[in-house]
Design an enzyme around this catalytic site. Structure first.
Site: not given
Length: 369
Positions: A48, A338, A341
C-alpha cells in the site's frame, strides 16, 4: 499497422514522450543524471505504500478510494492512494523528471501513452509471504509479476521490440514490501507464529524476496531499488495493539523489522557481487522514519504517535472514512495520515532525500553500473 508516410505513429508518439519529459525537466527540479543516461520508466511492485489504486476494483477491504483519503490529492480525489496526497512512487517519477504521477496499472482509465514511462503494479495488503496477500485478497508478488509481463506485451505492441528491450534494461524498478508480513501475518495472526520464530520467519520472507529479485533480473531488470521494513512497532496502529497502556513502541516488532532489513541488505550485496551488470540497492527507511517519529518537531511535525484520520489510534482503510468526526483539522502537523500510512508531507520529508542520494548509486560516472 503499416506506415504509409515518413511521420509514422510510433515516431510521433516517441517525439511526444521526449517533449513531455523535456517540459517536466524545465518546470521541476529533478535529479541530475549523468550525461547520456536515460531513465525511460519507473516500474513499481509491492504494497500500500506504493499502490496508487490497483485495489480499487478488487474484492478486498484494503482500499482507499473514498474520502477522506486523497483530501489533498488533485483537488481532493480519493484515487486509491493510502494517504492524504501523493505517495513515494509519485515522488520518484517526479524527481526523475519522467512525469508527475505514477499510475496504477489496473486503473480502467489508464491511457496507453502512460505505459512506456512506467506504472505501479503494487497492491495494498501484499507482502513477500504469499499468505499475506491471500488472507486479505490482495495481489501477491507473483501475480504482480504476471501483470508486468502482460504490461511488456502491451508496450511491445506499441513501441516495438528494440524500444521495449531498452525500457526493460534501463528503467528503475522499485520493490516495497515486508511491512504487512511482519505486522499482519506474523504478529497479528497465529498461523505463522505457530510455524516459525522471528529469525526463521524473516528467513522465510527473505527467501521470497530473493526469488522475486531473481525473477526481475532474469527478465532483464538491471536497476532495482528495494526498501527495507519500517520500524513497525512505532506505527500508530501497532502502538495501540501491542504498545501497552502508554502506547509505547512495540520493540519486538521493531526488532523483527531490523533483523529482516539486515538480511535483505546482505542479500542485495550478494546479488551485486554475483551479477556484475546488476545494481540492486537497499533503501533504509527504518532509520529516518524512526528518527522522525522520535523527534517530530525537528522535521516540522507536531504529532507522530497517532494518525490524522479519526482518533488516529487504530483507524485505517474502512475505519478511516468521512463519517468519523475526529479527523484532524490540520494534516500538516501529522507524520501519519491514518494509523498505518504516513502523510504526503512525511513521505516528502523521508523519500525525496533518499531518492536524491541513493538513486545515484545506479550509475558509475557517466554510465550505468
Amino acid at each position: 499497422m503499416a506506415n504509409s508516410s515518413f511521420f509514422s505513429p510510433s515516431l510521433l508518439l516517441a517525439a511526444t514522450f521526449v517533449v513531455l519529459a523535456t517540459t517536466v525537466d524545465v518546470v521541476r527540479g529533478v535529479i541530475k543524471l549523468p550525461r547520456s543516461v536515460v531513465v525511460p520508466a519507473v516500474l513499481v511492485f509491492g504494497d500500500s505504500i506504493v499502490d496508487p489504486g490497483n485495489n480499487n476494483n478488487l474484492p478486498t477491504i484494503a482500499k482507499a478510494n473514498f474520502p477522506p483519503y486523497g483530501q489533498n490529492f488533485m483537488g481532493g480525489n480519493p484515487s486509491g492512494r493510502f494517504s492524504n496526497g501523493k505517495i513515494p512512487s509519485d515522488m520518484i517519477v517526479e524527481q526523475l523528471g519522467i512525469k508527475e504521477l505514477l499510475p496504477a496499472y489496473l486503473d480502467p482509465k489508464l491511457q496507453p501513452s502512460e505505459l512506456p514511462t512506467g506504472v505501479s503494479f503494487a497492491s495494498g495488503g501484499c507482502g513477500y509471504d504469499p499468505l499475506t496477500a491471500k488472507q486479505i485478497h490482495a495481489i501477491d508478488l507473483d501475480s504482480q509479476f504476471k501483470l508486468y509481463k502482460e504490461y511488456l506485451a502491451r508496450v511491445r505492441a506499441m513501441v516495438g521490440e528494440n524500444r521495449t528491450q531498452s525500457i526493460i534494461s534501463e528503467s528503475i524498478y522499485v520493490v516495497v514490501a515486508g511491512s504487512n508480513d511482519i505486522s499482519n501475518t506474523y504478529f497479528d495472526s497465529p498461523t505463522r507464529r505457530l510455524q516459525y520464530d522471528v529469525p526463521a520467519y524473516t528467513d522465510f520472507m527473505l527467501q521470497y524476496a530473493k526469488a522475486f529479485i531473481q525473477e526481475l533480473y532474469e527478465i532483464g531488470a538491471r536497476r532495482i531499488a528495494v526498501t527495507g521494513a519500517p520500524p513497525m512497532g512505532c506505527l500508530p496502529s501497532q502502538r495501540t495493539l501491542a504498545g501497552g497502556k502508554r502506547r509505547e513502541c512495540a520493540e519486538e516488532y521493531n526488532e523483527a523489522s531490523a533483523l529482516f532489513n539486515s538480511k535483505l541488505s546482505k542479500a542485495l550485496d550478494q546479488f551485486n557481487n554475483k551479477y556484475p551488470h546488476l545494481r540492486a540497492i537497499y533503501i533504509d527507511i527504518y532509520t529516518p522514519l524512526l528518527r522522525l517519529i522520535k523527534n517530530p518537531r525537528s522535521y516540522g511535525f507536531e504529532v507522530s504517535d497517532r494518525g490524522c484520520c479519526g482518533t488516529g489510534l487504530i483507524e485505517v482503510i474502512l475505519l478511516c472514512n468521512k463519517l468519523n468526526p475526529f479527523t484532524c483539522k490540520d494534516v500538516s502537523k501529522y507524520a501519519f495520515w491514518d494509523s498505518y500510512h504516513p502523510t504526503e508531507k512525511a513521505y516528502e520529508t523521508l523519500f525525496i532525500p533518499i531518492i536524491n542520494s541513493k538513486f545515484s548509486s545506479f550509475y558509475c560516472g557517466d554510465r550505468p553500473c
